[in-house]
Design a protein around this motif. Sequence first.
Motif, PDB file in Angstrom:
ATOM      1  N   VAL A 136       9.501   4.014   2.676  1.00  0.00           N
ATOM      2  CA  VAL A 136       9.162   3.954   1.249  1.00  0.00           C
ATOM      3  C   VAL A 136       9.131   5.368   0.662  1.00  0.00           C
ATOM      4  CG1 VAL A 136       7.296   3.412  -0.388  1.00  0.00           C
ATOM      5  CG2 VAL A 136       7.953   1.741   1.358  1.00  0.00           C
ATOM      6  N   GLU A 137       8.483   6.287   1.369  1.00  0.00           N
ATOM      7  CA  GLU A 137       8.423   7.670   0.853  1.00  0.00           C
ATOM      8  C   GLU A 137       9.828   8.253   0.735  1.00  0.00           C
ATOM      9  OE1 GLU A 137       8.397  12.026   0.856  1.00  0.00           O
ATOM     10  OE2 GLU A 137       9.215  10.766   2.436  1.00  0.00           O
ATOM     11  N   LYS A 138      10.647   7.978   1.759  1.00  0.00           N
ATOM     12  CA  LYS A 138      12.009   8.529   1.738  1.00  0.00           C
ATOM     13  C   LYS A 138      12.795   7.949   0.557  1.00  0.00           C
ATOM     14  CE  LYS A 138      16.021   9.480   4.529  1.00  0.00           C
ATOM     15  NZ  LYS A 138      16.402  10.320   5.615  1.00  0.00           N
ATOM     16  N   ALA A 139      12.618   6.657   0.317  1.00  0.00           N
ATOM     17  CA  ALA A 139      13.338   6.016  -0.802  1.00  0.00           C
ATOM     18  C   ALA A 139      12.885   6.601  -2.141  1.00  0.00           C
ATOM     19  CB  ALA A 139      13.123   4.513  -0.773  1.00  0.00           C
ATOM     20  N   VAL A 140      11.580   6.783  -2.304  1.00  0.00           N
ATOM     21  CA  VAL A 140      11.068   7.343  -3.564  1.00  0.00           C
ATOM     22  C   VAL A 140      11.627   8.758  -3.740  1.00  0.00           C
ATOM     23  CG1 VAL A 140       8.995   8.170  -4.754  1.00  0.00           C
ATOM     24  CG2 VAL A 140       8.992   5.932  -3.640  1.00  0.00           C
ATOM     25  N   ARG A 141      11.550   9.544  -2.686  1.00  0.00           N
ATOM     26  CA  ARG A 141      11.997  10.945  -2.774  1.00  0.00           C
ATOM     27  C   ARG A 141      13.488  11.025  -3.063  1.00  0.00           C
ATOM     28  NH1 ARG A 141      13.259  13.571   1.641  1.00  0.00           N
ATOM     29  NH2 ARG A 141      11.953  12.181   2.882  1.00  0.00           N
ATOM     30  N   MET A 142      14.267  10.246  -2.310  1.00  0.00           N
ATOM     31  CA  MET A 142      15.725  10.311  -2.514  1.00  0.00           C
ATOM     32  C   MET A 142      16.120   9.824  -3.911  1.00  0.00           C
ATOM     33  SD  MET A 142      17.424  10.983   0.636  1.00  0.00           S
ATOM     34  CE  MET A 142      18.932  10.120   0.454  1.00  0.00           C
ATOM     35  N   VAL A 149       7.198  -2.604  11.299  1.00  0.00           N
ATOM     36  CA  VAL A 149       6.232  -2.720  10.198  1.00  0.00           C
ATOM     37  C   VAL A 149       5.445  -1.413  10.060  1.00  0.00           C
ATOM     38  CG1 VAL A 149       4.110  -3.900   9.481  1.00  0.00           C
ATOM     39  CG2 VAL A 149       6.051  -5.231  10.345  1.00  0.00           C
ATOM     40  N   GLU A 150       5.055  -0.848  11.200  1.00  0.00           N
ATOM     41  CA  GLU A 150       4.243   0.377  11.173  1.00  0.00           C
ATOM     42  C   GLU A 150       4.960   1.514  10.445  1.00  0.00           C
ATOM     43  OE1 GLU A 150       4.746  -1.524  13.753  1.00  0.00           O
ATOM     44  OE2 GLU A 150       2.967  -1.709  15.037  1.00  0.00           O
ATOM     45  N   ARG A 151       6.288   1.517  10.495  1.00  0.00           N
ATOM     46  CA  ARG A 151       7.032   2.643   9.903  1.00  0.00           C
ATOM     47  C   ARG A 151       7.485   2.383   8.452  1.00  0.00           C
ATOM     48  NH1 ARG A 151      11.579   5.018  12.228  1.00  0.00           N
ATOM     49  NH2 ARG A 151      10.843   7.007  11.409  1.00  0.00           N
ATOM     50  N   ILE A 152       7.067   1.264   7.885  1.00  0.00           N
ATOM     51  CA  ILE A 152       7.487   0.973   6.492  1.00  0.00           C
ATOM     52  C   ILE A 152       7.146   2.137   5.543  1.00  0.00           C
ATOM     53  CG2 ILE A 152       6.991  -0.491   4.463  1.00  0.00           C
ATOM     54  CD1 ILE A 152       6.982  -2.913   6.333  1.00  0.00           C
ATOM     55  N   PRO A 153       5.941   2.722   5.625  1.00  0.00           N
ATOM     56  CA  PRO A 153       5.616   3.803   4.665  1.00  0.00           C
ATOM     57  C   PRO A 153       6.575   4.991   4.738  1.00  0.00           C
ATOM     58  CG  PRO A 153       3.630   3.026   5.744  1.00  0.00           C
ATOM     59  CD  PRO A 153       4.775   2.388   6.467  1.00  0.00           C
ATOM     60  N   LYS A 180       0.836  -1.212   0.000  1.00  0.00           N
ATOM     61  CA  LYS A 180       0.000   0.000   0.000  1.00  0.00           C
ATOM     62  C   LYS A 180       0.871   1.264   0.000  1.00  0.00           C
ATOM     63  CE  LYS A 180      -4.029   0.076   2.393  1.00  0.00           C
ATOM     64  NZ  LYS A 180      -4.989  -0.184   3.488  1.00  0.00           N
ATOM     65  N   ALA A 181       1.980   1.200   0.720  1.00  0.00           N
ATOM     66  CA  ALA A 181       2.876   2.367   0.767  1.00  0.00           C
ATOM     67  C   ALA A 181       3.444   2.653  -0.624  1.00  0.00           C
ATOM     68  CB  ALA A 181       3.996   2.121   1.765  1.00  0.00           C
ATOM     69  N   LEU A 182       3.837   1.595  -1.328  1.00  0.00           N
ATOM     70  CA  LEU A 182       4.399   1.786  -2.679  1.00  0.00           C
ATOM     71  C   LEU A 182       3.334   2.327  -3.624  1.00  0.00           C
ATOM     72  CD1 LEU A 182       6.427  -1.545  -2.896  1.00  0.00           C
ATOM     73  CD2 LEU A 182       7.436   0.743  -2.952  1.00  0.00           C
ATOM     74  N   LYS A 183       2.157   1.738  -3.539  1.00  0.00           N
ATOM     75  CA  LYS A 183       1.058   2.183  -4.409  1.00  0.00           C
ATOM     76  C   LYS A 183       0.758   3.665  -4.134  1.00  0.00           C
ATOM     77  CE  LYS A 183      -2.513   1.306  -7.148  1.00  0.00           C
ATOM     78  NZ  LYS A 183      -2.265   1.223  -8.564  1.00  0.00           N
ATOM     79  N   GLY A 184       0.738   4.011  -2.859  1.00  0.00           N
ATOM     80  CA  GLY A 184       0.452   5.399  -2.461  1.00  0.00           C
ATOM     81  C   GLY A 184       1.503   6.382  -2.971  1.00  0.00           C
TER      82      GLY A 184
END
Length: 572
Positions: free
Chosen positions: A141-147, A134-138, A12-16
């Motif tokens: 993910v956002e940091k990886a996409v942004r970086m 697990v709760e902090r995975i999103p 869901k984090a990746l999709k988001g």
Amino acid sequence: MGDIEGATVLAKALKGQGIEYVFGIVGIPVVEVAMAMQAVGLKYIGMRNEQAASYAASAIGYLTGRPAVCLTVSGPGMIHAIAGMANAMENCWPLIVIGGSSEESQGSTGAFQEFPQVEAARMYTKYAARPSSVERIPFYVEKAVRMSIYGRPGVCYIDIPGNFVMSKVEEKNVRYIPPCPPPPRICAPDDMIKKAVDLIMYAEKPLVIIGKGAGYAQCEAEVEKLVVGSKLPFLPTPMGKGLLPDEHPLCVAPARSKALQDADVILLLGGRLNWILHFGAPPRFRADVKIIQVDISLEEIGNNVHPAVGLAGDLKSVVTQLNDEIARRPGKFVFNSNSPWWKTLDEKIKKNREATQKSIDDKRLPLNYYAALDEVNKLLPKNCFLVSEGANTMDISRTVIPNSLPRQRLDAGTFGTMGVGTGFALAAAVWCRDHEPDRRVICIQGDSAFGFSGMEVETICRYRLPIIFVIINNNGITRSFDEEGFQKLEGTDLLITSPPTVLLPNAHYEKIIEAFGGNGYFCKTPEEIQKSLSAALRSKTQASLVNIMINTMADRREQDFSWLSGIQPSKM
Ligand code: ADP
């Protein structure tokens, strides 16, 4: 909101974050991750080797400006993906690799496929981390996409321990992060823009070099306005090709060496002064050449050559700034279409074109590279994606097959990586399927280059991707043996006598694709090439492989400078 599994939180984090594609291979512990990804609507392409999967994912990053994901199993799977991570870093392309890893509680016990994956990833990434829960995975993910897309594009790695995948947490405790917006478009300081325009306006022999950074930045409209508006000669790098059409009258690619050697002011748009541009050093460049370097990475400015003006910023914004500044000062260019330098360039273009044409017209059998590639070129749709690799095949196809669209061409790139082609073609075909179904993907490879990821033709046939592989087959790496030459080795110890450059003569690579339901063709003559390629182009739902036998002694035409001619960077 109830309980949710780690795999679904990740999906869901990746999709988001707007991720569309995942290329990977499943196994312990990521089978459920891939399933969760599909369940939320991510498109999952199951590959045969993580190396090709990582190349494929990185090509999506280059083509779209948004990363794709490469999903791997722990240990060896993640290690195979390092090839694509290194290649993407060298190319400055965004990519996210997600590696399953052994369970946290088994750390340092010699667990199944246990490996220090985050540490291993660090050298090939801008950011590598394992989520703290697990709760902090999103958040990760956002940091990886942004970086991966902010600043100079590059690679990010996220490690997912096996115990995260199926463990359940309360979804109300998961904080999903809003989608990361596209990178802010950084501008260059106004006084530097003025300085740059002064240099261009007073140049007697200006040259614009268009690199693949300009392709990535999608600044074709701005660059066209600058180059065509001011009638400046331009030269694309191999993957900068197509940003403006190769057949444009201002393109001086056929006079590449002369243009680089004589230019007094060079506007470098998204390209590095590395080996591809001969380090910006004499004898390939004038010692007094004034370079205006435009790059998103401030650290890049001044590498190998101190530029006369360094413009750190996003190409779309900076070229717009240059256009605006030029518009404020109409009609004062020293260089114009009557300048003597055009005459020099035109003469050189004509001479080089004639020499190339001679090789093209030499249709004696077995064919040479130029003649074989010309037969291919005659039939290629103008808008097709062109993937090209294999030393001579790649270099000569660059001359023989023109590009007319931005980001149309994918090749071995900055790292000179052989074996990227099949993954790149697969990514381009998946993207075409969803976004531009009328475009075809043609993957032109040497027989050696095809060998690196040949088994991905199964993946390609499985997903009904109508890629056309064209193998320019010279039985080996650079010069090789024909069947007769190889037979002379019969009775000897082949491990001692078979030259390292030789592959099996007359190998029927087309049979490989036939094994998976694709169309295979074996050709030796221009007529056979025409017939096979026409049939391959008619097949809109099935992949094809056209195996073209050429002269085993064929080579490129002699150049003014030998390839990688041993120039040292001037600052060294
Ligand atoms: P080529 O191989 O075509 O010479 P390189 O890969 O060496 O190109 O260089 C591409 C350059 O483009 C890199 O230095 C990278 O930092 C830069 N770049 C990437 N995206 C942008 C952007 N949006 N704006 C400006 N420069 C960019």
